[in-house]
Design an enzyme around this catalytic site. Structure first.
Site, short mmCIF file in Angstrom:
data_model
loop_
_atom_site.label_atom_id
_atom_site.label_comp_id
_atom_site.label_asym_id
_atom_site.label_seq_id
_atom_site.Cartn_x
_atom_site.Cartn_y
_atom_site.Cartn_z
N LYS A 142 34.68 32.78 37.70
CA LYS A 142 35.87 33.30 38.39
C LYS A 142 36.60 34.29 37.49
O LYS A 142 37.00 35.37 37.91
CB LYS A 142 36.81 32.14 38.78
CG LYS A 142 36.25 31.28 39.89
CD LYS A 142 37.10 30.03 40.17
CE LYS A 142 36.42 29.18 41.25
NZ LYS A 142 37.10 27.91 41.55
N GLN A 188 41.90 24.37 39.48
CA GLN A 188 40.49 24.01 39.64
C GLN A 188 40.37 22.51 39.89
O GLN A 188 40.93 21.70 39.16
CB GLN A 188 39.69 24.42 38.39
CG GLN A 188 38.20 24.15 38.47
CD GLN A 188 37.47 24.98 39.53
OE1 GLN A 188 37.91 26.08 39.88
NE2 GLN A 188 36.39 24.47 40.06
N ASP A 214 43.90 29.40 47.20
CA ASP A 214 42.88 28.53 47.80
C ASP A 214 43.20 28.20 49.25
O ASP A 214 42.34 27.67 49.96
CB ASP A 214 42.85 27.19 47.04
CG ASP A 214 41.75 27.12 46.00
OD1 ASP A 214 40.66 27.68 46.24
OD2 ASP A 214 41.98 26.50 44.95
N1 GUN Z 1 36.34 23.01 43.08
C1 GUN Z 1 35.24 23.21 43.85
N2 GUN Z 1 35.48 24.15 44.80
C2 GUN Z 1 36.77 24.54 44.63
C3 GUN Z 1 37.60 25.49 45.30
O1 GUN Z 1 37.22 26.16 46.27
N3 GUN Z 1 38.86 25.60 44.81
C4 GUN Z 1 39.32 24.85 43.78
N4 GUN Z 1 40.58 25.02 43.39
N5 GUN Z 1 38.58 23.97 43.13
C5 GUN Z 1 37.31 23.81 43.56
#
Ligand code: GUN
Length: 294
Positions: free
Chosen positions: A53, A97, A120
């Site tokens: 990311k 996360q 998100d």
């Molecule tokens: N962990 C796995 N997928 C995601 C996601 O789409 N967003 C976040 N914040 N954590 C994750």
């Protein structure tokens, strides 16, 4: 003829388009999009995702920051980090996360992120807007479901009226928001989960089948209707180190009209959609009052 959907190439197109938009923003002397990712602890899979990311956000020209906190960080300390980012006008998107260590109250942390910076789309206010179909005020849509819906738009069309869509998996991250998007697109939606009695029976009725359970090769050829479109969100590591999805790809693919592989299907789309959401939040902010830093 089965179409193998190349999520890697589609994601690269989305990133290229975002990079071009950032160039225009820079050329106009305006503020570049800023993304802050908070990672608590050292879950190895999360560490890999977070690195990607960070790198991809930098590559499209964003301000990209990862705040790595030790596993024992308290709730109050994480809340303090979120509060500072909510107030910092350099960041338009904040991502916590998941998963977070068990001693933390995940839901309270998500609710503490400003809904305007919730990249998100997990904040309760934004979840409500998603189900309410409030497109006008909608900001970020959860990244993996957004990636799946872009694939459906391209390979099936944006109108799913009369189609049966079956979502296997009911998580807040994928299954539930995906169901909301499928409903928006006009599909008749079933959500299967761990206590559904005969998942295969539901799956066999699906024109569109989306699977996000974390069970390697759960979906067999006998579960899939001839000509269905199958999107596989699963990422599972087998004992031999290979990565496979929740769908038995080799057995299923010839029955489908289109299918995503693992790796190279939905996975790359998720991060591309995170970048897309960050850009959307940056633009939304530009439309609202400049003095509002929330
Ligand atoms: N962990 C796995 N997928 C995601 C996601 O789409 N967003 C976040 N914040 N954590 C994750």
């Amino acid at each position: 003829m089965t179409k193998i959907i190349d999520g890697k190439a589609f994601a690269a197109e989305i990133r290229a388009e975002i990079a071009r938009e950032v160039e225009k923003i820079k050329a106009a002397g305006e503020q570049i999009p800023g993304l802050a990712v908070i990672m608590v602890g050292d879950d190895p899979a999360s560490a890999i995702y977070v690195k990607s990311k960070e790198k991809q956000a930098q590559e499209v020209g964003f301000l990209s920051t990862v705040i790595r906190l030790p596993a024992e960080t308290s709730q109050a300390e994480v809340l303090d980090v979120i509060d500072k980012l909510n107030r910092n006008p350099d960041y338009h998107g904040i991502l916590l996360q998941l998963p977070v260590p068990a001693h933390l109250d995940k839901d309270a942390l998500i609710a503490a992120i400003s809904p305007k910076k919730d990249v998100d789309g997990f904040h309760p206010e934004n979840v409500g807007k998603l189900w309410y179909s409030d497109r006008e005020h909608q900001t970020a849509i959860p990244c993996t479901p957004l990636g799946c819906s872009l694939i459906l738009e391209r390979y099936v069309g944006s109108d799913l009226n009369g189609k049966n869509a079956v979502m296997i998996g009911a998580s807040n991250v994928v299954g539930k928001p995906m169901a909301a998007l499928l409903l928006r697109m006009g599909a008749t939606v079933s959500i299967c989960h761990s206590t559904t009695l005969d998942v295969a029976e539901y799956a066999r009725n699906a024109d569109i089948l989306i699977v996000a359970t974390g069970n390697a090769h759960l979906v067999k050829a006998s579960w899939v209707k001839e000509g269905a479109v199958v999107l596989d969100v699963g990422i599972n590591r087998l004992a031999d180190g290979s990565i496979v999805g929740d769908v038995d790809f080799e057995a299923v693919k010839d029955k489908t009209a289109a299918i995503t592989p693992v790796p190279g299907g939905i996975g790359p789309m998720t991060i591309a959609c995170l970048l897309k959401n960050t850009l959307t939040l940056r633009k939304t902010k530009a439309l609202s009052s400049n003095t509002n830093t929330e």
